[in-house]
Design an enzyme around this catalytic site. Structure first.
Site, PDB file in Angstrom:
ATOM      1  N   SER A 259       7.866 -18.748  -8.663  1.00 12.49           N
ATOM      2  CA  SER A 259       8.468 -19.705  -9.385  1.00 12.49           C
ATOM      3  C   SER A 259       9.970 -19.843  -9.401  1.00 12.49           C
ATOM      4  CB  SER A 259       8.404 -19.187 -11.015  1.00 12.49           C
ATOM      5  OG  SER A 259       8.712 -18.015 -11.178  1.00 12.49           O
TER       6      SER A 259
ATOM      7  N   THR B 188       0.765  -1.272  -0.061  1.00  9.89           N
ATOM      8  CA  THR B 188      -0.154  -0.090  -0.114  1.00  9.89           C
ATOM      9  C   THR B 188       0.897   1.245  -0.002  1.00  9.89           C
ATOM     10  OG1 THR B 188       0.283   0.252   2.439  1.00  9.89           O
ATOM     11  CG2 THR B 188      -1.606  -1.161   1.509  1.00  9.89           C
TER      12      THR B 188
END
EC number: 2.3.1.35
Lengths: 414, 414
Positions: free
Chosen positions: A414, A199
């Protein structure tokens, strides 16, 4: 993750922030999510401190945003600010609201105030319950050793970081009716924290004596030319929070209206500080290699110019062109066209830096590919568009879209 | 550039398109920009052919878009379509308008028709003058050898490609009041051509006998659930063009209203064909590894659902999460929240494929990270959101945001 490297657009040095009477700061490790780093900021505020706020426009705001909006309406001022990084307490349902209420209760006991005088902001992973019991003891301990010096401000800016690569601080000194006042501000940027969304948070503090409604008017106006003019990827956080606290310790004469001419200097200094913080957020955009200033003039109105500027600043095709150091003004035309605002293709003029690349609806007859390319190789680039329709103007900041952005936001599993 | 590799989302085989009476096709090398590939498509259309069109919403449209809009208003039907790749003739000022007029004149002589019966579309680099004299001779030669078989259709789809990695074709067979009619369509995707922006183009042809106003109503309606529901990066081309031609050779009974029940089958087949072509565009999005279907239901209205679906489909944070095979539903919440449409955080439910990950404003109590991750590893992923507010629904398609997208659009000069 490139988030461990400092952005190439970071300022060489961070400013040293002066003490502000009535503001006491401490940070701690509450173990919200990170290990071996501070993740809680506690700010104690003198009695009588007034506060104003501006929040995300998201229709799905976080629990702390809801809390602060209600607290501002209660109008009890502010005696404490609690910020945590590592968990945004967003989309956490009833548990999230309970966590905010518990945090406020703990801080209210510490600061000897009503819970509504506690402001709360959270940043970090969303959708996971925040265990507010972790603040029990930590906040009391913070209050016991809170202080106001430069080191405390530096620690505060550090404690609210998530994937920010550098802390963001700014300060201004100005007078109200002959009485010197100070404004300090810190911010954290639109970074990501694996595996979720973070944020934009910013907190500004002043010792000026100003009532809540005046503060709110100044802050809302200042936001329009600063934080509402910065974008990294066009995505809007559930948690964006900007708060301005005024302790009143400077003892300036009372003012009751934001347009009081004695506030002209304060207003200018506040606007300037907010712009500096907003620019720091763009400089630390994920994967950023270039700071891009987009200036639009000649629009039918200022809001129209703003929408066109944001359309350019948010365009993936413009941002990848900047990353590729390509003076691709065709993509700027595209972004003007898609904004949906009044535009006349045949009156458009476009500059990269000082190089005019297009005029009157076509490539500039004097266009120099070489000159334009030289501009694009710089770390800070201005894209200017004159619509030739009216007097409306706007200025916004963004960064380029690089493979590192995709890596930071896509690769972590990944 | 990965544009030389075929998208992993390409269909295994392209359909073989049947002949459509009254449609004659030829392609040629006019040397617009490319070497050793066809870059001009000429389509000759039988006398009496009606045409409808839908175009880019850009306020800075290309010269061919302006031309087609005016030609449709003239209402003289269509006797020829000329499409070139390699140069979009966009943002080319007066010269661009002259180039379009010259192209129409050349084609009108070839087709023995009024210039207003020539439809024109261009795709490729923008901001560079298009030398329309290159069409002189080429179009006459095309008209002389134009034909209607499957090979001609395949060549047509090939000639309009820019950085598309595969040609896009679709066909449907249906009856109007017992008379069989055919619809064929080709499209090119939202690819990029170094160093500039390309465009989405699509052309559909039918032998049905339908007046212009009926065609236009059917096409405008069909666009809403197809091409207006596909996005690669949220950037809008200056040149998007979709044209539907009806030769009338099928000899079906006359209809005068789009809501004639005898057209129900035709309407469904057309809608279906347009959806197939739109999906092919998403499958060939720049750098795409995943086809993403976004379904929104429970919105206050269909348009509201559509805006929320597009907010999700255009979000860089959602698209990078998909690229990273991360079931990051927090970013979906974020994208719902930023759409600015009615939404109640505490009623939201979210699915990836068949796995419900969030319900009633918080993580699903039965959430299985493993099950959600298995969904994300598939090449085709559906993200479904139920807002729990009303009956509004929408479905849109997009692709993931990968490093290859940044490479294709940023790296070509480095």
């Amino acid at each position: 993750m490139s988030s461990t490297e400092i952005s190439p657009l970071a300022p060489a040095t961070a400013p040293s922030l002066p003490e502000i009477a009535g503001v006491r700061i401490a940070t701690a490790q509450a173990g919200i999510r990170y290990k071996n780093r501070t993740d809680v900021l506690y700010v104690g505020l003198a009695e009588g401190t007034q506060v104003a706020g501006v929040f995300t426009r998201s229709r799905c705001p976080s629990a702390p945003v809801d809390w602060c909006r209600d607290a501002l309406k209660a109008g009890k001022g502010a005696r404490a600010l609690v910020v945590n990084s590592g968990n945004a307490n967003a989309f956490t349902g009833l548990k999230g609201r309970e966590a905010v209420a518990l945090t406020a209760d703990i801080a209210a006991r510490v600061a000897a105030c009503a819970p509504e005088a506690v402001m709360i902001a959270s940043t970090g992973v969303i959708g996971e319950p925040l265990d507010a019991r972790k603040f029990d003891g930590v906040l009391a301990e913070c209050a016991g050793r809170a202080e106001g010096g430069a080191e405390a401000w530096a620690q505060a800016a550090q404690a609210i970081m998530t994937t920010d690569t550098f802390p963001k601080l700014a300060t201004r000194r100005v007078e109200i009716d002959g009485v010197p006042v100070t404004i300090n501000g810190i911010a954290k940027g639109a970074g990501m924290i694996a595996p979720d969304m973070a944020t934009m948070l910013s907190f500004a503090f002043t010792d000026a004596a100003l009532p809540q409604d005046v503060l709110q008017e100044l802050l809302s106006a200042g936001t329009k030319t600063s934080f509402n003019c910065v974008t990294v990827d066009g995505d809007t956080s559930t948690s964006d929070t900007l708060l301005l606290f005024a302790t009143g310790a400077a003892g300036n004469a009372a003012v009751t209206r934001a347009d009081d001419p004695r506030l002209a200097g304060f207003r200018a200094a506040l606007d300037d500080l907010l712009i500096e913080l907003a620019q720091l957020v763009a400089r630390d955009g994920e994967g950023a290699n270039k700071l891009v200033t987009v200036e639009v003039e000649g629009a039918e109105s200022d809001p129209s110019a703003h929408r066109i500027a944001m359309s350019i600043a948010n365009s993936p095709l413009v941002k990848t062109a900047v990353a590729g150091e390509d003076a691709n003004w065709g993509r700027v035309v595209m972004a003007v066209g898609k904004a949906g605002e009044p535009a006349d293709r045949d009156r458009l003029a476009i500059w990269f830096g000082d190089v005019r690349v297009a005029v009157q609806g076509a490539r500039d007859p004097d266009y120099s590919e070489e000159a334009a390319s030289a501009v694009m190789r710089r770390p800070e680039i201005t894209v200017r568009v004159d619509l030739g329709l009216g007097q409306g103007r706007a200025r916004v900041w963004t960064c380029d879209l690089t493979k590192a952005y995709v890596a930071i936001n896509g690769d972590y599993r990944s």
